[in-house]
Motif scaffolding. Structure first.
Motif, PDB file in Angstrom:
ATOM      1  N   PHE A 105      11.326  15.131  -7.104  1.00 44.96           N
ATOM      2  CA  PHE A 105      10.102  14.396  -6.765  1.00 44.96           C
ATOM      3  C   PHE A 105       9.372  15.083  -5.614  1.00 44.96           C
ATOM      4  N   LEU A 106      10.141  15.575  -4.647  1.00 43.86           N
ATOM      5  CA  LEU A 106       9.530  16.282  -3.516  1.00 43.86           C
ATOM      6  C   LEU A 106       8.833  17.547  -3.997  1.00 43.86           C
ATOM      7  N   GLU A 107       9.524  18.267  -4.853  1.00 41.78           N
ATOM      8  CA  GLU A 107       8.979  19.515  -5.398  1.00 41.78           C
ATOM      9  C   GLU A 107       7.681  19.267  -6.172  1.00 41.78           C
ATOM     10  N   LEU A 108       7.665  18.186  -6.958  1.00 39.76           N
ATOM     11  CA  LEU A 108       6.492  17.901  -7.796  1.00 39.76           C
ATOM     12  C   LEU A 108       5.433  17.070  -7.065  1.00 39.76           C
ATOM     13  N   ASP A 148       0.839  -1.204   0.000  1.00 38.33           N
ATOM     14  CA  ASP A 148       0.000   0.000   0.000  1.00 38.33           C
ATOM     15  C   ASP A 148       0.866   1.243   0.000  1.00 38.33           C
ATOM     16  N   LEU A 149       0.483   2.228  -0.791  1.00 39.80           N
ATOM     17  CA  LEU A 149       1.246   3.480  -0.862  1.00 39.80           C
ATOM     18  C   LEU A 149       0.327   4.670  -0.678  1.00 39.80           C
ATOM     19  N   ASN A 150       0.836   5.681   0.029  1.00 45.93           N
ATOM     20  CA  ASN A 150       0.114   6.949   0.124  1.00 45.93           C
ATOM     21  C   ASN A 150       0.578   7.877  -0.986  1.00 45.93           C
ATOM     22  N   GLN A 151      -0.238   8.869  -1.286  1.00 44.45           N
ATOM     23  CA  GLN A 151       0.132   9.839  -2.306  1.00 44.45           C
ATOM     24  C   GLN A 151       1.385  10.610  -1.854  1.00 44.45           C
ATOM     25  N   GLY A 152       2.345  10.751  -2.770  1.00 42.89           N
ATOM     26  CA  GLY A 152       3.571  11.486  -2.452  1.00 42.89           C
ATOM     27  C   GLY A 152       4.610  10.662  -1.714  1.00 42.89           C
ATOM     28  N   GLU A 153       4.287   9.402  -1.424  1.00 44.78           N
ATOM     29  CA  GLU A 153       5.219   8.537  -0.691  1.00 44.78           C
ATOM     30  C   GLU A 153       6.332   8.031  -1.624  1.00 44.78           C
ATOM     31  N   PHE A 154       7.520   7.844  -1.066  1.00 42.44           N
ATOM     32  CA  PHE A 154       8.608   7.180  -1.787  1.00 42.44           C
ATOM     33  C   PHE A 154       8.807   5.811  -1.149  1.00 42.44           C
ATOM     34  N   LEU A 155       9.028   4.814  -1.976  1.00 43.08           N
ATOM     35  CA  LEU A 155       9.331   3.483  -1.463  1.00 43.08           C
ATOM     36  C   LEU A 155      10.479   2.898  -2.278  1.00 43.08           C
ATOM     37  N   SER A 156      11.471   2.341  -1.589  1.00 38.55           N
ATOM     38  CA  SER A 156      12.542   1.610  -2.281  1.00 38.55           C
ATOM     39  C   SER A 156      12.334   0.120  -2.050  1.00 38.55           C
ATOM     40  N   LYS A 194      24.801  11.258  -7.257  1.00 41.24           N
ATOM     41  CA  LYS A 194      24.450  12.641  -7.588  1.00 41.24           C
ATOM     42  C   LYS A 194      23.032  12.716  -8.159  1.00 41.24           C
ATOM     43  N   LEU A 195      22.753  11.782  -9.052  1.00 43.28           N
ATOM     44  CA  LEU A 195      21.459  11.795  -9.732  1.00 43.28           C
ATOM     45  C   LEU A 195      20.317  11.502  -8.759  1.00 43.28           C
ATOM     46  N   ILE A 196      20.483  10.514  -7.891  1.00 46.66           N
ATOM     47  CA  ILE A 196      19.415  10.189  -6.939  1.00 46.66           C
ATOM     48  C   ILE A 196      19.137  11.400  -6.048  1.00 46.66           C
ATOM     49  N   HIS A 197      20.197  12.063  -5.622  1.00 48.76           N
ATOM     50  CA  HIS A 197      20.082  13.245  -4.780  1.00 48.76           C
ATOM     51  C   HIS A 197      19.253  14.336  -5.474  1.00 48.76           C
ATOM     52  N   LEU A 246      17.422   7.334  -1.718  1.00 47.48           N
ATOM     53  CA  LEU A 246      16.130   7.946  -2.053  1.00 47.48           C
ATOM     54  C   LEU A 246      15.253   8.064  -0.821  1.00 47.48           C
ATOM     55  N   THR A 247      15.180   7.001  -0.025  1.00 48.15           N
ATOM     56  CA  THR A 247      14.242   6.997   1.106  1.00 48.15           C
ATOM     57  C   THR A 247      14.596   5.921   2.124  1.00 48.15           C
ATOM     58  N   ASP A 248      14.154   6.153   3.345  1.00 44.77           N
ATOM     59  CA  ASP A 248      14.348   5.182   4.414  1.00 44.77           C
ATOM     60  C   ASP A 248      13.137   4.241   4.509  1.00 44.77           C
ATOM     61  N   ASN A 249      12.243   4.377   3.551  1.00 42.56           N
ATOM     62  CA  ASN A 249      11.039   3.548   3.522  1.00 42.56           C
ATOM     63  C   ASN A 249      11.339   2.351   2.612  1.00 42.56           C
ATOM     64  N   LEU A 250      11.575   1.187   3.221  1.00 43.27           N
ATOM     65  CA  LEU A 250      12.125   0.054   2.471  1.00 43.27           C
ATOM     66  C   LEU A 250      11.212  -1.158   2.462  1.00 43.27           C
ATOM     67  N   LEU A 251      11.327  -1.919   1.398  1.00 47.89           N
ATOM     68  CA  LEU A 251      10.680  -3.231   1.333  1.00 47.89           C
ATOM     69  C   LEU A 251      11.716  -4.191   0.764  1.00 47.89           C
TER      70      LEU A 251
END
Ligand code: ADP
Ligand code: ADP
Length: 227
Positions: free
Chosen positions: A182-185, A25-33, A173-176, A202-207
């Protein structure tokens, strides 16, 4: 109701299970790796999430609507879900600016111009806008490919090992830079990789995916405390 959800999805190839009763499950605007070794089912999962492959069992929903195929649209002209992989998919005989503008041909000219300008500026590509893809480094080409995917404001961006042809420094560099974009948009992003360090950039939200199943999910701290 979740913004995006994968519910009890299974997929086999020739009786070999690639995904097994997988849910997410994902929320809007969430990042998941999503981190997994080669063959763990990452690409299969993203193709099913994008509606590019049909699962044997289970369902995928975006905004409560079932994702059935890539033509599944929310507002006419807007692609809801975009999948990016390591091939750049750029038009070689179009400039950077033309490449990013390409998916916007059917839109109002003023809007398309505004959108392209914004992406060029947010990604620091303004000075490269008149160059052709072959005149750019790998990292820059991948940036343009992602800008092109984002030009239509997709609801969900799926990244399938998009940096595997780049070196470590370029990737970091690119991920940064992309994270800021992504945050801005406000883009919802699922990033699939075999590299835990890249995932964490990218994120501390991991699977963690193994043999088509979630073996762990949560923040890196939770994962460390429950190995
Ligand atoms: P990953 O992206 O993690 O490397 P994949 O989703 O590509 O994993 O593959 C998961 C499993 O499904 C692997 O055993 C792979 O060989 C198999 N598989 C994936 N796609 C196909 C396909 N089109 N035909 C047959 N087997 C496939
Ligand atoms: P990055 O800045 O992504 O690490 P490189 O170190 O490969 O990329 O490239 C440094 C600079 O050289 C960049 O400004 C890039 O535009 C330019 N460049 C790289 N490859 C080419 C090429 N084939 N033709 C023209 N310019 C190039």
């Amino acid at each position: 109701m979740s913004y995006f959800s994968v519910s009890h999805v299974s997929k086999s190839y020739d009786n070999r299970l690639a995904l097994s009763d997988f849910s997410l499950d994902l929320n809007q605007g969430e990042f998941l790796s999503i981190v997994g070794a080669s063959g763990s089912g990452k690409s299969t999962l993203l193709r099913i999430m994008a509606g590019l492959e049909i699962q044997d069992e289970g369902q995928v929903f975006l905004n409560g609507e079932e994702v059935l195929n890539p033509k599944h649209k929310l507002v006419s002209g807007y692609d809801e879900i975009k999948l990016i992989h390591q091939d750049f998919h750029l038009f070689p005989n179009s400039t950077v600016e033309e490449n990013i503008a390409r998916p916007l041909l059917q839109f109002d000219k003023e809007y398309a111009k505004f959108r392209v300008e914004k992406l060029l500026s947010l990604l620091g590509l303004k000075t490269f806008k008149d160059r052709y893809p072959r005149q750019l480094s790998g990292g820059q080409q991948q940036k343009v490919a992602i800008a092109k995917a984002l030009s239509v404001e997709p609801e969900l961006l799926l990244l399938d090992e998009p940096f595997s042809s780049l070196d470590t420094i370029q990737t970091q560099k690119l991920i940064h830079e992309l994270k800021d974009l992504f945050l801005e948009l406000g883009t919802t992003v699922v990033f699939v990789t075999h590299d835990l360090d890249d995932a964490l950039r990218l994120t501390d939200n991991l699977l963690i995916l193994q043999k088509g199943k979630t073996v762990q999910s949560g923040t890196s701290q939770v994962l460390c405390e429950n190995p």
